[in-house]
Design a protein around this motif. Structure first.
Motif, PDB file in Angstrom:
ATOM      1  N   LEU A 153     -30.574  11.259 -30.293  1.00 34.47           N
ATOM      2  CA  LEU A 153     -30.398  10.816 -31.672  1.00 34.47           C
ATOM      3  C   LEU A 153     -30.398   9.288 -31.696  1.00 34.47           C
ATOM      4  O   LEU A 153     -29.514   8.657 -31.105  1.00 34.47           O
ATOM      5  CB  LEU A 153     -29.079  11.339 -32.243  1.00 34.47           C
ATOM      6  CG  LEU A 153     -28.904  12.860 -32.291  1.00 34.47           C
ATOM      7  CD1 LEU A 153     -27.467  13.210 -32.657  1.00 34.47           C
ATOM      8  CD2 LEU A 153     -29.874  13.485 -33.278  1.00 34.47           C
ATOM      9  N   VAL A 154     -31.380   8.699 -32.362  1.00 31.24           N
ATOM     10  CA  VAL A 154     -31.524   7.245 -32.390  1.00 31.24           C
ATOM     11  C   VAL A 154     -31.193   6.733 -33.790  1.00 31.24           C
ATOM     12  O   VAL A 154     -31.803   7.162 -34.781  1.00 31.24           O
ATOM     13  CB  VAL A 154     -32.955   6.821 -32.009  1.00 31.24           C
ATOM     14  CG1 VAL A 154     -33.098   5.299 -32.090  1.00 31.24           C
ATOM     15  CG2 VAL A 154     -33.307   7.319 -30.614  1.00 31.24           C
ATOM     16  N   ARG A 155     -30.232   5.840 -33.857  1.00 34.14           N
ATOM     17  CA  ARG A 155     -29.999   5.167 -35.132  1.00 34.14           C
ATOM     18  C   ARG A 155     -31.131   4.161 -35.356  1.00 34.14           C
ATOM     19  O   ARG A 155     -31.571   3.485 -34.423  1.00 34.14           O
ATOM     20  CB  ARG A 155     -28.661   4.424 -35.127  1.00 34.14           C
ATOM     21  CG  ARG A 155     -28.341   3.868 -36.515  1.00 34.14           C
ATOM     22  CD  ARG A 155     -27.134   2.965 -36.548  1.00 34.14           C
ATOM     23  NE  ARG A 155     -26.964   2.448 -37.908  1.00 34.14           N
ATOM     24  CZ  ARG A 155     -26.277   1.367 -38.211  1.00 34.14           C
ATOM     25  NH1 ARG A 155     -25.682   0.672 -37.261  1.00 34.14           N
ATOM     26  NH2 ARG A 155     -26.191   0.966 -39.458  1.00 34.14           N
ATOM     27  N   SER A 190     -35.857  -5.065 -40.563  1.00 35.72           N
ATOM     28  CA  SER A 190     -35.988  -6.512 -40.430  1.00 35.72           C
ATOM     29  C   SER A 190     -36.855  -6.803 -39.212  1.00 35.72           C
ATOM     30  O   SER A 190     -37.201  -5.908 -38.430  1.00 35.72           O
ATOM     31  CB  SER A 190     -34.610  -7.141 -40.241  1.00 35.72           C
ATOM     32  OG  SER A 190     -34.054  -6.738 -38.989  1.00 35.72           O
ATOM     33  N   GLU A 191     -37.180  -8.054 -39.026  1.00 33.16           N
ATOM     34  CA  GLU A 191     -37.945  -8.451 -37.840  1.00 33.16           C
ATOM     35  C   GLU A 191     -37.173  -8.108 -36.572  1.00 33.16           C
ATOM     36  O   GLU A 191     -37.743  -7.629 -35.587  1.00 33.16           O
ATOM     37  CB  GLU A 191     -38.240  -9.948 -37.907  1.00 33.16           C
ATOM     38  CG  GLU A 191     -39.150 -10.448 -36.804  1.00 33.16           C
ATOM     39  CD  GLU A 191     -39.534 -11.915 -36.980  1.00 33.16           C
ATOM     40  OE1 GLU A 191     -39.697 -12.593 -35.950  1.00 33.16           O
ATOM     41  OE2 GLU A 191     -39.652 -12.365 -38.133  1.00 33.16           O
ATOM     42  N   LEU A 192     -35.852  -8.318 -36.605  1.00 30.33           N
ATOM     43  CA  LEU A 192     -35.019  -7.973 -35.463  1.00 30.33           C
ATOM     44  C   LEU A 192     -34.992  -6.461 -35.252  1.00 30.33           C
ATOM     45  O   LEU A 192     -35.012  -5.977 -34.115  1.00 30.33           O
ATOM     46  CB  LEU A 192     -33.596  -8.495 -35.656  1.00 30.33           C
ATOM     47  CG  LEU A 192     -32.575  -8.124 -34.574  1.00 30.33           C
ATOM     48  CD1 LEU A 192     -33.043  -8.548 -33.184  1.00 30.33           C
ATOM     49  CD2 LEU A 192     -31.212  -8.725 -34.891  1.00 30.33           C
ATOM     50  N   GLY A 193     -34.962  -5.695 -36.353  1.00 32.80           N
ATOM     51  CA  GLY A 193     -34.979  -4.241 -36.240  1.00 32.80           C
ATOM     52  C   GLY A 193     -36.220  -3.735 -35.521  1.00 32.80           C
ATOM     53  O   GLY A 193     -36.151  -2.795 -34.712  1.00 32.80           O
ATOM     54  N   MET A 194     -37.359  -4.357 -35.792  1.00 31.55           N
ATOM     55  CA  MET A 194     -38.593  -3.981 -35.095  1.00 31.55           C
ATOM     56  C   MET A 194     -38.485  -4.304 -33.611  1.00 31.55           C
ATOM     57  O   MET A 194     -38.941  -3.524 -32.763  1.00 31.55           O
ATOM     58  CB  MET A 194     -39.779  -4.719 -35.723  1.00 31.55           C
ATOM     59  CG  MET A 194     -40.069  -4.334 -37.164  1.00 31.55           C
ATOM     60  SD  MET A 194     -40.619  -2.621 -37.339  1.00 31.55           S
ATOM     61  CE  MET A 194     -42.240  -2.713 -36.590  1.00 31.55           C
ATOM     62  N   GLU A 195     -37.878  -5.453 -33.295  1.00 32.14           N
ATOM     63  CA  GLU A 195     -37.711  -5.827 -31.887  1.00 32.14           C
ATOM     64  C   GLU A 195     -36.788  -4.847 -31.176  1.00 32.14           C
ATOM     65  O   GLU A 195     -37.048  -4.439 -30.032  1.00 32.14           O
ATOM     66  CB  GLU A 195     -37.146  -7.246 -31.780  1.00 32.14           C
ATOM     67  CG  GLU A 195     -36.965  -7.718 -30.341  1.00 32.14           C
ATOM     68  CD  GLU A 195     -36.348  -9.097 -30.234  1.00 32.14           C
ATOM     69  OE1 GLU A 195     -36.314  -9.635 -29.115  1.00 32.14           O
ATOM     70  OE2 GLU A 195     -35.873  -9.619 -31.264  1.00 32.14           O
ATOM     71  N   ASN A 239     -27.287  -0.562 -34.139  1.00 36.93           N
ATOM     72  CA  ASN A 239     -28.678  -0.329 -34.538  1.00 36.93           C
ATOM     73  C   ASN A 239     -29.534  -0.043 -33.315  1.00 36.93           C
ATOM     74  O   ASN A 239     -29.523  -0.799 -32.343  1.00 36.93           O
ATOM     75  CB  ASN A 239     -29.245  -1.536 -35.281  1.00 36.93           C
ATOM     76  CG  ASN A 239     -28.647  -1.715 -36.655  1.00 36.93           C
ATOM     77  OD1 ASN A 239     -28.014  -2.735 -36.941  1.00 36.93           O
ATOM     78  ND2 ASN A 239     -28.823  -0.734 -37.521  1.00 36.93           N
ATOM     79  N   CYS A 240     -30.271   1.039 -33.364  1.00 39.51           N
ATOM     80  CA  CYS A 240     -31.181   1.480 -32.291  1.00 39.51           C
ATOM     81  C   CYS A 240     -30.444   1.983 -31.055  1.00 39.51           C
ATOM     82  O   CYS A 240     -31.053   2.125 -29.993  1.00 39.51           O
ATOM     83  CB  CYS A 240     -32.179   0.391 -31.908  1.00 39.51           C
ATOM     84  SG  CYS A 240     -33.875   0.917 -32.200  1.00 39.51           S
TER      85      CYS A 240
END
Length: 235
Positions: free
Chosen positions: A6-8, A23-28, A199-200
């Motif tokens: 399960l990935v947040r 966000s850009e950080l979320g993609m990273e 996150n992630c």
């Protein structure tokens, strides 16, 4: 024994007009998770995403980082029952003035400890939602949200062959609620757990046809691996 990861989702766009956008950080963060899986030679038989844009964006960025041989035969599915609860509705039923985004910004700007003050307000909002006293005021009362999260988990388990690995991209509230089901937590502990999920981060379940157990909770070693503290976020 089957495995469910399960990935947040990665960091979304809190405070913007469209929260449901990485966000850009979320993609990273999502890319780093994929690179981590690649380095450990982790394979998946199926990818399941909630119906929200941030779920699919996280999944796309993560899986794209896997070598082609690890992703070419993966089956993809979407299940909206892995969607998050409506955090905006939960908040404004407790604090109606926060229906105006500008009022939220004013509150945050005027509070010396804005982050903690807002967290206290949202905690109270969650308690109101979960109390059962106001179910008629919510489009999705807490018992209905909890039931759909558990139903989504059961569908993944029932549709999975023995020893398969499935990765599910979803949200913090959904993961916390599934953990409640697995561990027998109280409602109050769901809200408390939700605040701690990174996150992630990855929560891993092991299951057989008749039972499911927690293997790891909120693992974000792939973000620590980079050695840059800014990559670890909670909102």
């Amino acid at each position: 024994m089957g495995q469910i990861y399960l990935v947040r989702h990665g960091q979304a766009s809190f405070g913007s007009a469209n929260y449901d956008q990485l966000s850009e950080l979320g993609m990273e963060q999502a890319r780093l998770l994929g690179e981590w899986f690649a380095s450990t030679h982790q394979t998946f038989h199926r990818v399941v995403t909630g119906g929200m844009k941030r779920h699919r964006q996280t999944a796309d960025a993560c899986i794209a980082a896997l070598p082609k041989a690890q992703r070419v035969d993966i089956e993809w599915q979407t299940d909206a029952d892995f969607n998050e609860y409506d955090h905006h509705e939960v908040l404004v039923r407790h604090r109606p003035e926060f229906d105006d985004p500008e009022e939220v910004k004013r509150f945050l700007a005027s509070s010396p400890r804005a982050k903690y003050a807002f967290q206290d307000i949202f905690q109270a909002s969650m308690s109101r939602w979960m109390s059962g006293l106001y179910d008629h005021e919510y489009r999705e009362p807490w018992p209905r949200f909890r039931s759909r999260c558990v139903a989504a988990l059961r569908r993944v388990m029932s549709g999975t062959e023995k020893s398969q690995s499935i990765i599910v991209f979803t949200s913090g509230g959904t993961i916390s609620t599934i953990c409640q089901h697995v561990l027998g937590l109280q409602d109050k502990q769901v809200a408390e757990l939700n605040w701690t999920l990174v996150n992630c981060a990855v929560t891993k379940l092991l299951f057989q046809p008749d039972r499911v157990t927690l293997s790891t909770l909120n693992n974000y070693a792939h973000l620590e691996w980079l050695g840059k503290p800014h990559t670890i976020t909670y909102r």
